[in-house]
Enzyme design. Structure first.
Site, PDB file in Angstrom:
ATOM      1  N   ARG A  27     -48.620  20.382  -0.554  1.00  0.00           N
ATOM      2  CA  ARG A  27     -48.433  21.817  -0.857  1.00  0.00           C
ATOM      3  C   ARG A  27     -47.197  22.035  -1.741  1.00  0.00           C
ATOM      4  O   ARG A  27     -47.224  22.834  -2.683  1.00  0.00           O
ATOM      5  CB  ARG A  27     -48.323  22.602   0.462  1.00  0.00           C
ATOM      6  CG  ARG A  27     -48.163  24.089   0.254  1.00  0.00           C
ATOM      7  CD  ARG A  27     -48.346  24.891   1.553  1.00  0.00           C
ATOM      8  NE  ARG A  27     -47.864  26.250   1.372  1.00  0.00           N
ATOM      9  CZ  ARG A  27     -46.790  26.768   1.971  1.00  0.00           C
ATOM     10  NH1 ARG A  27     -46.086  26.034   2.827  1.00  0.00           N
ATOM     11  NH2 ARG A  27     -46.427  27.998   1.728  1.00  0.00           N
ATOM     12  N   HIS A  31     -47.398  23.741  -5.402  1.00  0.00           N
ATOM     13  CA  HIS A  31     -46.720  25.011  -5.684  1.00  0.00           C
ATOM     14  C   HIS A  31     -45.688  24.867  -6.797  1.00  0.00           C
ATOM     15  O   HIS A  31     -45.351  25.848  -7.458  1.00  0.00           O
ATOM     16  CB  HIS A  31     -46.093  25.582  -4.418  1.00  0.00           C
ATOM     17  CG  HIS A  31     -47.105  26.252  -3.534  1.00  0.00           C
ATOM     18  ND1 HIS A  31     -46.807  27.296  -2.695  1.00  0.00           N
ATOM     19  CD2 HIS A  31     -48.434  26.027  -3.371  1.00  0.00           C
ATOM     20  CE1 HIS A  31     -47.906  27.683  -2.045  1.00  0.00           C
ATOM     21  NE2 HIS A  31     -48.899  26.920  -2.437  1.00  0.00           N
ATOM     22  N   HIS A 153     -57.549  21.212   1.053  1.00  0.00           N
ATOM     23  CA  HIS A 153     -57.380  21.877   2.355  1.00  0.00           C
ATOM     24  C   HIS A 153     -57.994  21.074   3.505  1.00  0.00           C
ATOM     25  O   HIS A 153     -57.945  21.514   4.652  1.00  0.00           O
ATOM     26  CB  HIS A 153     -57.940  23.303   2.318  1.00  0.00           C
ATOM     27  CG  HIS A 153     -57.014  24.277   1.652  1.00  0.00           C
ATOM     28  ND1 HIS A 153     -57.388  25.519   1.234  1.00  0.00           N
ATOM     29  CD2 HIS A 153     -55.690  24.164   1.343  1.00  0.00           C
ATOM     30  CE1 HIS A 153     -56.345  26.137   0.694  1.00  0.00           C
ATOM     31  NE2 HIS A 153     -55.308  25.339   0.737  1.00  0.00           N
ATOM     32  N   ASP A 199     -61.322  30.279   0.453  1.00  0.00           N
ATOM     33  CA  ASP A 199     -62.170  29.104   0.708  1.00  0.00           C
ATOM     34  C   ASP A 199     -63.644  29.520   0.635  1.00  0.00           C
ATOM     35  O   ASP A 199     -64.453  28.885  -0.050  1.00  0.00           O
ATOM     36  CB  ASP A 199     -61.893  28.512   2.100  1.00  0.00           C
ATOM     37  CG  ASP A 199     -60.464  28.017   2.272  1.00  0.00           C
ATOM     38  OD1 ASP A 199     -59.992  27.296   1.373  1.00  0.00           O
ATOM     39  OD2 ASP A 199     -59.831  28.343   3.290  1.00  0.00           O
TER      40      ASP A 199
HETATM   41  C1  HEM Z   1     -57.548  27.992  -4.079  1.00  0.00           C
HETATM   42  C2  HEM Z   1     -56.467  28.718  -3.828  1.00  0.00           C
HETATM   43  C3  HEM Z   1     -55.538  28.391  -2.693  1.00  0.00           C
HETATM   44  C4  HEM Z   1     -55.076  29.276  -1.763  1.00  0.00           C
HETATM   45  C5  HEM Z   1     -55.353  30.776  -1.729  1.00  0.00           C
HETATM   46  C6  HEM Z   1     -54.273  28.521  -0.823  1.00  0.00           C
HETATM   47  C7  HEM Z   1     -53.636  29.071   0.286  1.00  0.00           C
HETATM   48  C8  HEM Z   1     -53.012  28.342   1.267  1.00  0.00           C
HETATM   49  C9  HEM Z   1     -52.411  28.898   2.457  1.00  0.00           C
HETATM   50  C10 HEM Z   1     -52.373  30.382   2.824  1.00  0.00           C
HETATM   51  C11 HEM Z   1     -51.899  27.866   3.177  1.00  0.00           C
HETATM   52  C12 HEM Z   1     -51.150  27.933   4.513  1.00  0.00           C
HETATM   53  C13 HEM Z   1     -49.654  27.717   4.304  1.00  0.00           C
HETATM   54  C14 HEM Z   1     -48.917  27.672   5.627  1.00  0.00           C
HETATM   55  O1  HEM Z   1     -49.021  28.646   6.385  1.00  0.00           O
HETATM   56  O2  HEM Z   1     -48.253  26.662   5.920  1.00  0.00           O
HETATM   57  C15 HEM Z   1     -52.170  26.657   2.466  1.00  0.00           C
HETATM   58  C16 HEM Z   1     -51.839  25.391   2.904  1.00  0.00           C
HETATM   59  C17 HEM Z   1     -52.095  24.244   2.200  1.00  0.00           C
HETATM   60  N1  HEM Z   1     -52.572  24.172   0.915  1.00  0.00           N
HETATM   61 FE1  HEM Z   1     -53.450  25.680  -0.125  1.00  0.00          FE
HETATM   62  N2  HEM Z   1     -54.240  27.219  -1.202  1.00  0.00           N
HETATM   63  C18 HEM Z   1     -54.981  27.093  -2.349  1.00  0.00           C
HETATM   64  C19 HEM Z   1     -55.153  25.935  -3.074  1.00  0.00           C
HETATM   65  C20 HEM Z   1     -54.582  24.715  -2.780  1.00  0.00           C
HETATM   66  C21 HEM Z   1     -54.560  23.570  -3.660  1.00  0.00           C
HETATM   67  C22 HEM Z   1     -55.100  23.572  -5.096  1.00  0.00           C
HETATM   68  C23 HEM Z   1     -53.948  22.564  -2.985  1.00  0.00           C
HETATM   69  C24 HEM Z   1     -53.638  21.157  -3.428  1.00  0.00           C
HETATM   70  C25 HEM Z   1     -54.274  20.529  -4.407  1.00  0.00           C
HETATM   71  C26 HEM Z   1     -53.594  23.070  -1.675  1.00  0.00           C
HETATM   72  C27 HEM Z   1     -53.007  22.348  -0.668  1.00  0.00           C
HETATM   73  C28 HEM Z   1     -52.623  22.850   0.562  1.00  0.00           C
HETATM   74  C29 HEM Z   1     -52.190  22.023   1.685  1.00  0.00           C
HETATM   75  C30 HEM Z   1     -52.175  20.501   1.733  1.00  0.00           C
HETATM   76  C31 HEM Z   1     -51.863  22.913   2.717  1.00  0.00           C
HETATM   77  C32 HEM Z   1     -51.372  22.540   4.134  1.00  0.00           C
HETATM   78  C33 HEM Z   1     -49.870  22.608   4.200  1.00  0.00           C
HETATM   79  C34 HEM Z   1     -49.294  22.244   5.559  1.00  0.00           C
HETATM   80  O3  HEM Z   1     -50.010  21.769   6.440  1.00  0.00           O
HETATM   81  O4  HEM Z   1     -48.081  22.419   5.732  1.00  0.00           O
HETATM   82  N3  HEM Z   1     -53.954  24.394  -1.604  1.00  0.00           N
HETATM   83  N4  HEM Z   1     -52.840  26.973   1.308  1.00  0.00           N
END
Ligand code: HEM
Length: 240
Positions: A27, A31, A153, A199
């Protein structure tokens, strides 16, 4: 392999053996690089995410945890830029979690605080395809890449104090595989698993839904195509 890269990979492996922080590293890297705008060639994988105001925006809540875990590694590979280390930590995390090997090269430049990206460049989890297109097309991605990258995700979970959402997308959130696609296709959602509007948006249109079905059916195809999309993500805004 560059000796600094080798050393950083060894140290990252030690870190992941001790602390299952692979998801937050993915993440952090996303970002940082996902701030890129192809319209004016600003943002990208340049490590400005470590400076305020970029570090303080809502979308980046909690990512100080990831940066702090990487700091002792940075001290031991001082020649490596933060931007390279952030992206390497993500690539190494995905490999550690059983995902594909993602091609990686060093050479990203750290930019100063003055080059922090403005708020609003990362996606809003409550919105659907038109918004995802606005955000990802600005980075230079297409619909297929939106689907592929959303597959990340499979790792990790949402934390109420960071995003306001809660829970993992899959039952094994430390494993990189294609179960994210399998889960969102199920007609009945598992009440313990998270499904963001962004999603479910992947199923709104026939073309993107077909891709979700293809990746749910064929993990090798997902891994092969994910690795290419992730390398592109990890190099946004960079010249090598
Ligand atoms: C498509 C649009 C996307 C949205 C709206 C989105 C939104 C989110 C949100 C709301 C979280 C939760 C954050 C938290 O509360 O810790 C999250 C976690 C995460 N996202 Fe996304 N995301 C998107 C795309 C992506 C992409 C492109 C990647 C990587 C290539 C990614 C990788 C991750 C990972 C690995 C987590 C887990 C983080 C953790 O466990 O601490 N996301 N995302």
């Amino acid at each position: 392999m560059d000796p600094a890269e080798k050393k950083a990979r060894d140290l990252l492996k030690d870190l992941y053996d001790r602390t299952p922080c692979m998801p937050i590293m993915v993440r952090l890297a996303w970002h940082d690089s996902g701030s890129y705008s192809a319209k004016d060639n600003t943002g990208g994988a340049n490590a400005t995410i470590r400076y305020s105001p970029e570090s303080d925006i809502d979308a980046n809540k909690g990512l100080d945890i990831a940066r702090n875990l990487l700091e002792p590694i940075k001290e031991q590979v001082a020649s490596m830029s933060y931007a390279d280390l952030y992206q390497l930590s993500s690539v190494a995390a995905i490999e550690y979690a059983g995902g594909p090997k993602i091609p990686f090269r060093l050479g990203r430049k750290d930019k100063p605080k003055e080059d922090c990206s403005p708020d609003g460049r990362l996606p809003d989890a409550t919105k659907r395809m038109p918004h995802l297109r606005d955000i990802f097309y600005r980075m230079g991605f297409n619909d297929k890449e939106i689907v592929l990258l959303s597959g990340a995700h499979c790792l990790g979970k949402a934390h109420p104090e960071r995003s306001g959402f809660e829970g993992p997308w899959t039952t094994e959130p430390l494993k990189f595989d294609n179960t994210y696609f399998k889960e969102i296709l199920k007609p009945d959602a598992d009440p313990n698993l998270l499904r963001l509007a962004s999603d479910m948006a992947l199923l709104d249109e026939e073309e993107t839904k077909k891709l979700v079905e293809a990746y749910a059916a064929d993990q090798d195809l997902f891994f092969k195509e994910y690795a290419v999309a992730h390398q592109k993500l990890s190099e946004l805004g960079c010249q090598f």
